[in-house]
Enzyme design. Structure first.
Site, mmCIF file in Angstrom:
data_model
loop_
_atom_site.group_PDB
_atom_site.id
_atom_site.type_symbol
_atom_site.label_atom_id
_atom_site.label_comp_id
_atom_site.label_asym_id
_atom_site.label_seq_id
_atom_site.Cartn_x
_atom_site.Cartn_y
_atom_site.Cartn_z
ATOM 1 N N ARG A 36 19.114 -13.374 -4.727
ATOM 2 C CA ARG A 36 19.885 -13.889 -6.711
ATOM 3 C C ARG A 36 20.082 -12.460 -7.454
ATOM 4 O O ARG A 36 20.126 -12.930 -8.323
ATOM 5 C CB ARG A 36 18.116 -14.678 -7.381
ATOM 6 N N HIS A 66 21.081 -9.842 6.196
ATOM 7 C CA HIS A 66 22.188 -10.308 5.603
ATOM 8 C C HIS A 66 22.031 -10.347 4.052
ATOM 9 O O HIS A 66 20.925 -10.083 3.785
ATOM 10 C CB HIS A 66 22.642 -11.667 5.761
ATOM 11 N N TYR A 69 24.663 -12.748 -1.423
ATOM 12 C CA TYR A 69 25.978 -13.036 -1.427
ATOM 13 C C TYR A 69 26.651 -12.043 -2.516
ATOM 14 O O TYR A 69 28.043 -12.761 -2.854
ATOM 15 C CB TYR A 69 26.448 -14.666 -0.881
ATOM 16 N N HIS A 106 29.448 -9.974 2.847
ATOM 17 C CA HIS A 106 30.663 -10.375 2.474
ATOM 18 C C HIS A 106 31.263 -9.721 1.461
ATOM 19 O O HIS A 106 31.005 -8.927 0.529
ATOM 20 C CB HIS A 106 30.462 -11.696 1.959
ATOM 21 N N GLU A 142 31.939 -9.555 7.305
ATOM 22 C CA GLU A 142 32.046 -10.898 8.149
ATOM 23 C C GLU A 142 33.404 -11.472 7.908
ATOM 24 O O GLU A 142 34.033 -11.259 6.358
ATOM 25 C CB GLU A 142 30.363 -11.749 7.505
ATOM 26 N N ASP A 176 31.843 -15.908 12.287
ATOM 27 C CA ASP A 176 31.359 -17.292 11.483
ATOM 28 C C ASP A 176 32.457 -18.065 12.207
ATOM 29 O O ASP A 176 33.314 -18.234 11.480
ATOM 30 C CB ASP A 176 31.141 -16.810 9.675
ATOM 31 N N HIS A 179 33.769 -20.262 9.018
ATOM 32 C CA HIS A 179 34.485 -19.510 8.349
ATOM 33 C C HIS A 179 36.381 -19.185 9.140
ATOM 34 O O HIS A 179 36.933 -19.452 7.885
ATOM 35 C CB HIS A 179 34.252 -18.061 7.841
ATOM 36 N N HIS A 207 27.865 -15.909 13.474
ATOM 37 C CA HIS A 207 27.116 -17.127 12.844
ATOM 38 C C HIS A 207 28.215 -17.990 13.654
ATOM 39 O O HIS A 207 29.017 -18.288 13.511
ATOM 40 C CB HIS A 207 27.870 -16.713 11.492
ATOM 41 N N ASP A 220 34.485 -23.305 2.196
ATOM 42 C CA ASP A 220 32.730 -22.353 2.278
ATOM 43 C C ASP A 220 31.513 -23.093 2.619
ATOM 44 O O ASP A 220 30.614 -22.721 2.146
ATOM 45 C CB ASP A 220 32.081 -21.047 2.309
ATOM 46 N N HIS A 222 28.700 -24.949 5.267
ATOM 47 C CA HIS A 222 28.414 -24.820 6.610
ATOM 48 C C HIS A 222 28.005 -26.564 6.956
ATOM 49 O O HIS A 222 27.202 -27.127 6.281
ATOM 50 C CB HIS A 222 27.000 -23.924 6.963
ATOM 51 N N GLU A 254 23.461 -20.194 10.965
ATOM 52 C CA GLU A 254 23.353 -20.687 9.645
ATOM 53 C C GLU A 254 23.640 -21.696 8.832
ATOM 54 O O GLU A 254 24.222 -22.544 7.586
ATOM 55 C CB GLU A 254 23.921 -19.757 9.166
#
Ligand SMILES: [Zn+2]
Length: 275
Positions: A36, A66, A69, A106, A142, A176, A179, A207, A220, A222, A254
């Site tokens: 975050r 990773h 985001y 990303h 990605e 991914d 994606h 992924h 997006d 999952h 994921e």
């Protein structure tokens, strides 16, 4: 074959290894800081030592980071791009220190201004990061689902970035499945398209996820394997194709599980698809 999952690093990076092992994974992916924030906190020498011991004890394979985001190399705000850049540099340096594979991230969103207006900024920033990335680590782009100006929904965009990267052994791509599906790429054609457009040597990880959203939805979301819009048959065929065409490329889940991420039964499901 390397099969793993995105696991939590709560309690310290060393704890992620035991967590991954309990799931039945032989590789893993984690954040390396709070997801975050763009701020980074260096793990203590003691944590890194415990991490290294755990990796040997549990015979764990490749560890990917990773990035949060929040990272956006296409932002119009220079200080935000610099904060993203500095975080990725810290991730790569930690990867070098622990023998990790590198950082999957990303690229970000141009928020409507268009990929072509941002490519120079993106490539300049990536080249800067690679200059201070240890040898043996890769910065891994990605592919995106394509919502709201996200970069990398088309393989052509990924290729255009890689074409202009200087230190090619330090760049890679993570594909991914959710994606790709959401961006409108049929999964039975994905590996061949990637080989043709980008080059299979750049494939660093997969992924592997089902999708809550429809093909070409550009959203997006999952889903657990076999419970989404892609479904078991297409996922099984994709894995069979991976076994044929790529050697030792880690497959990482994921999926949401019960809300806390991949469970052992999700890894077991994937292992049954691979057989
Ligand atoms: Zn992913």
């Amino acid at each position: 074959m390397y099969i793993g999952a995105h696991v939590s690093m709560a309690g310290g990076l060393d704890k992620s290894i035991e967590r991954a092992s309990k799931l039945g994974s032989n590789c893993l992916m984690t954040f390396a800081s709070s997801p975050r924030s763009l701020k980074y906190q260096i793990p203590s020498v003691k944590v890194i030592e415990k991490y290294k011991q755990a990796k040997i004890k549990y015979e764990m394979g490749p560890h990917f980071f990773h990035a949060p985001y929040l990272v956006n190399l296409a932002s119009g705000d220079k200080s935000y791009v610099n904060a993203s850049r500095d975080l990725l540099i810290s991730y790569q340096q930690l990867a070098g220190e622990i023998g990790g594979s590198g950082t999957i991230f990303h690229v970000g969103s141009h928020k409507g201004s268009g990929f072509e207006t941002k490519i120079t900024q993106i490539v300049t920033t990536i080249n800067y990061i690679l200059d201070s990335s240890p040898r043996g680590t890769r910065l891994i782009l990605e592919n995106a689902a394509g919502q709201a100006g996200t970069i990398g929904a088309s393989l052509v965009e990924l290729r255009e970035i890689i074409d202009r990267v200087g230190d090619k052994p330090k760049i890679g791509v993570c594909l991914d499945t959710q994606h790709a599906w959401a961006s409108g790429i049929p999964l039975d054609k994905l590996l061949d398209m990637f080989t043709h457009e980008v080059g299979i040597k750049y494939l660093a990880a997969i992924h592997f996820n089902d999708s809550k959203t429809e093909f070409d939805s550009h959203v997006d979301r999952h889903e657990n394997l076999g419970q989404g819009k892609i479904g078991k048959d297409i996922l099984r065929k994709f894995i069979a194709n991976c076994k044929l065409k790529i050697e030792n490329c880690p497959i990482i889940l994921e999926v949401p599980g019960d809300g806390d991420g991949p469970r052992k039964k999700d890894i077991d499901y994937l292992k049954r698809l691979v057989v």
